[in-house]
Design a protein around this motif. Structure first.
Motif, PDB file in Angstrom:
ATOM      1  N   UNK A 286      28.246 -21.072 -17.707  1.00  0.00           N
ATOM      2  CA  UNK A 286      27.887 -20.709 -16.335  1.00  0.00           C
ATOM      3  C   UNK A 286      26.415 -20.327 -16.219  1.00  0.00           C
ATOM      4  N   UNK A 287      25.846 -19.806 -17.314  1.00  0.00           N
ATOM      5  CA  UNK A 287      24.457 -19.340 -17.299  1.00  0.00           C
ATOM      6  C   UNK A 287      23.497 -20.282 -18.022  1.00  0.00           C
ATOM      7  N   UNK A 288      23.981 -21.456 -18.389  1.00  0.00           N
ATOM      8  CA  UNK A 288      23.122 -22.445 -19.033  1.00  0.00           C
ATOM      9  C   UNK A 288      22.628 -22.030 -20.406  1.00  0.00           C
ATOM     10  N   UNK A 289      23.430 -21.237 -21.125  1.00  0.00           N
ATOM     11  CA  UNK A 289      23.048 -20.756 -22.453  1.00  0.00           C
ATOM     12  C   UNK A 289      23.790 -21.554 -23.529  1.00  0.00           C
ATOM     13  N   UNK A 290      23.108 -21.977 -24.584  1.00  0.00           N
ATOM     14  CA  UNK A 290      23.721 -22.901 -25.538  1.00  0.00           C
ATOM     15  C   UNK A 290      24.657 -22.303 -26.579  1.00  0.00           C
TER      16      UNK A 290
ATOM     17  N   UNK B 245      32.767 -19.812 -21.504  1.00  0.00           N
ATOM     18  CA  UNK B 245      32.591 -20.093 -20.074  1.00  0.00           C
ATOM     19  C   UNK B 245      31.386 -19.353 -19.510  1.00  0.00           C
ATOM     20  N   UNK B 246      31.214 -18.091 -19.911  1.00  0.00           N
ATOM     21  CA  UNK B 246      30.067 -17.306 -19.427  1.00  0.00           C
ATOM     22  C   UNK B 246      28.758 -17.980 -19.836  1.00  0.00           C
TER      23      UNK B 246
ATOM     24  N   UNK C 243      47.294 -13.523 -27.145  1.00  0.00           N
ATOM     25  CA  UNK C 243      46.128 -13.936 -27.960  1.00  0.00           C
ATOM     26  C   UNK C 243      44.826 -13.541 -27.263  1.00  0.00           C
ATOM     27  N   UNK C 244      44.736 -12.261 -26.917  1.00  0.00           N
ATOM     28  CA  UNK C 244      43.604 -11.792 -26.130  1.00  0.00           C
ATOM     29  C   UNK C 244      42.268 -11.926 -26.849  1.00  0.00           C
ATOM     30  N   UNK C 245      42.269 -11.756 -28.170  1.00  0.00           N
ATOM     31  CA  UNK C 245      41.019 -11.910 -28.917  1.00  0.00           C
ATOM     32  C   UNK C 245      40.458 -13.313 -28.770  1.00  0.00           C
ATOM     33  N   UNK C 246      41.337 -14.305 -28.870  1.00  0.00           N
ATOM     34  CA  UNK C 246      40.916 -15.693 -28.684  1.00  0.00           C
ATOM     35  C   UNK C 246      40.460 -15.931 -27.247  1.00  0.00           C
ATOM     36  N   UNK C 247      41.194 -15.351 -26.308  1.00  0.00           N
ATOM     37  CA  UNK C 247      40.843 -15.554 -24.897  1.00  0.00           C
ATOM     38  C   UNK C 247      39.456 -14.997 -24.575  1.00  0.00           C
ATOM     39  N   UNK C 248      39.118 -13.839 -25.118  1.00  0.00           N
ATOM     40  CA  UNK C 248      37.797 -13.259 -24.844  1.00  0.00           C
ATOM     41  C   UNK C 248      36.693 -14.205 -25.317  1.00  0.00           C
TER      42      UNK C 248
END
Length: 276
Positions: A200-204, A196-197, A185-190
């Motif tokens: 990690x960068x404080x973006x909403x 997470x990205x 299920x790579x599409x879902x994982x991306x």
């Protein structure tokens, strides 16, 4: 001293062509060039209004008889992974993420070709050659990254996502992955990793592109909690996907002139439509 006024973006409309999502429908796009010193601000501002980037162009569906294509984003603070999504995250936790400048490689193109031949053999990108692929990756006037996922044991490239960095989130411009790993299920994982990205960068937000009620190709996006869609010049929480089926009604769309007039530009200037 010379003073010059900023030039307002000019908006154009494409000619109608068959819709790739809903049979029997015709699609049309409203678009403008993305260039100059204000490109990043324009992309930030118009992304919040349902526009997407393709190389040096910003576009939004503007069909005459339908408004079913709804820009979708995940509100990161309101996202909670389902049991299935947690399993997908664990299944791919060994993959190594690497974010690089937007530069096309042979490994990326080989993976891209395998992905298209398996998933979208008759799609509009099926005939894309190496030069067109490089243009898709490299022609960007804004902050863009290529996010690669590799298998650390074999060092094989498993998945790639072309990702724009916005002032309020990350925008997944285009992703492709190894088609010979269907259980992963790579599409879902991306998508999960881009959440997470963003964290990690404080973006909403994580911008996913368009969701189309009634289209099997787009159904997976509705599986993410915290999903919002852009309807009627505002973002609305997705509680029930069936509640948006009325957007496919032929009377729901505003005239082009109204749509353009309602676009808010970063500098507050007027918008202009110049035709096809």
């Amino acid at each position: 001293m010379r003073h010059t006024l900023p030039i307002a973006p000019q908006f154009y409309v494409t000619a109608p062509q068959p819709c790739p999502y809903l049979p029997g429908r015709m699609e049309r796009k409203l678009f403008t060039a993305l260039q100059g010193e204000g490109a990043q601000r324009l992309n930030d501002g118009l992304s919040k209004q349902g526009f997407r980037r393709s190389q040096n162009v910003l576009y939004r569906p503007s069909c005459a008889d339908c408004a079913a294509c709804l820009s979708a984003r995940i509100n990161v603070a309101e996202f909670t992974a389902s049991k299935s999504q947690k399993r997908t995250a664990r299944r791919n936790a060994h993959l190594k993420r690497r974010a690089t400048s937007p530069w096309a490689t042979e490994d990326q193109y080989d993976l891209f070709r395998r992905y298209l031949e398996s998933r979208h053999a008759t799609g509009g990108m099926a005939d894309m050659d190496t030069f067109e692929f490089a243009a898709m990756i490299e022609e960007t006037p804004i902050r863009t990254r290529v996010v690669e996922y590799t298998d650390p044991e074999s060092d094989d490239l498993i998945a790639v996502c072309l990702t724009d960095i916005l002032d309020d989130g990350v925008s997944m411009v285009y992703s492709f992955y190894e088609p010979n790993r269907p259980k992963a299920s790579l599409g879902t994982y991306i998508i999960l990793d881009h959440i997470n990205i963003a964290r990690e960068n404080g973006l909403p937000y994580v911008y996913l592109g368009y969701w189309v009620p009634g289209s099997p190709k787009m159904g997976y996006k509705a599986a993410f909690s915290g999903l919002e869609v852009y309807v009627g010049d505002t973002w609305r929480k997705m509680y029930d996907p069936d509640a948006f089926r009325a957007q496919a009604h032929p009377l729901v769309n505003d005239p082009i002139s109204e749509q353009v007039a309602n676009i808010a530009l970063p500098d507050g200037g007027p918008t202009r439509r110049t035709g096809r």
